[in-house]
Design an enzyme around this catalytic site. Structure first.
Site, PDB file in Angstrom:
ATOM      1  CG  HIS A 265      56.552  39.803  40.724  1.00 42.72           C
ATOM      2  ND1 HIS A 265      56.443  38.561  41.474  1.00 42.72           N
ATOM      3  CD2 HIS A 265      56.432  39.252  39.365  1.00 42.72           C
ATOM      4  CE1 HIS A 265      56.037  37.755  40.785  1.00 42.72           C
ATOM      5  NE2 HIS A 265      56.102  38.047  39.505  1.00 42.72           N
TER       6      HIS A 265
ATOM      7  CG  HIS B 181      56.894  35.509  36.839  1.00 48.73           C
ATOM      8  ND1 HIS B 181      55.792  36.301  37.416  1.00 48.73           N
ATOM      9  CD2 HIS B 181      56.737  35.303  35.579  1.00 48.73           C
ATOM     10  CE1 HIS B 181      54.754  36.328  36.159  1.00 48.73           C
ATOM     11  NE2 HIS B 181      55.294  35.572  35.216  1.00 48.73           N
TER      12      HIS B 181
ATOM     13  CB  CYS C   5      58.280  35.599  43.305  1.00 50.37           C
ATOM     14  SG  CYS C   5      58.193  37.264  43.936  1.00 50.37           S
TER      15      CYS C   5
END
Length: 237
Positions: free
Chosen positions: A67, A79, A168
């Site tokens: 991530h 994010h 992301c």
């Protein structure tokens, strides 16, 4: 043997699909140590943010995925997260709460997301953080730290979501390097193509669909992409 290879292929495909779905599983404990606490129990200051600079690209490796976020300063990280709520409510108090797996999965299914700002604790979710680890892949393409942070701030809000084209990683590479790319997506596509070229792929796809229903509790209709995506990738190859 053939019997052992088919479940292994199905398991590999399922892992890569979960990687892009961004299910936020905590990393496995090592050496008998318990995993770091999730954000609901992690006190502010759990992470040392003194080593982070505004515009840094933060990377949190998981068991099945990575991530990414852009550090904005003052313990804030921008994010991109799949999330159904921005599509159904304008209540900022609800939207700003930590995204649950249910909200996340529904966001993936409906292709909705938000670029949000969370604390480092909520962003990292108990995982370890790498700083600017991707810079080595882009060499002279790294933008100034302030430019990266400003790009991230301008994009905060609801956005479309795509497992393959707008996740992301695309968000952070656009902010810091000026080009939205995703190495996770590239690896995923290559892995799926490799499996599809194998004559065992049809059975593997069926097993992945069944595993998705059992493990994720999804309705059978939502597992259809699990079977269709490999077919189209094979046709494209």
């Amino acid at each position: 043997t053939m019997k052992n290879a088919v479940p292994q292929a199905a398991s590999l495909l399922l892992e890569k699909l979960l990687l892009l779905v961004h299910v936020r599983a905590l990393p496995a404990a090592s050496g008998g140590e318990p995993p770091p606490p999730p954000p609901s129990t992690a006190a502010p200051g759990y992470y040392d943010t003194s080593c982070f600079k505004r515009g840094d690209l933060l990377e949190v490796p998981r068991t099945l995925f990575i991530h990414f976020g852009i550090y904005l300063g003052e313990n804030r990280v921008a994010h991109l997260m799949p999330d159904i709520l921005p599509a159904i409510t304008d209540d900022r108090r609800q939207i700003e709460q930590v995204v649950t797996n249910k909200r996340l999965i529904l966001g993936v299914i409906t292709k909705t997301a938000s670029i949000r700002v969370d604390t480092v604790e909520d962003f990292a979710y108990g995982g370890s953080i790498l700083v600017n680890h991707m810079d080595r892949l882009f060499e002279d393409q790294v933008l100034s730290s302030e430019e990266a942070a400003r790009r991230a701030e301008k994009l905060v809000g609801a956005t479309a979501y795509s497992l393959l084209w707008n996740n992301c990683e695309h968000f952070v590479t656009y902010c810091r390097y000026g080009a939205p790319v995703s190495f996770q997506t590239d690896k995923f596509c290559e892995t799926v193509k490799m499996i599809i070229r194998d004559q065992r792929s049809v059975l593997a796809s069926v097993l992945v669909g069944l595993a998705s229903i059992v493990c994720l509790g999804l309705a059978p209709s939502t597992t259809l992409p699990t079977i269709i995506i490999p077919f189209f990738l094979w046709m494209a190859g």
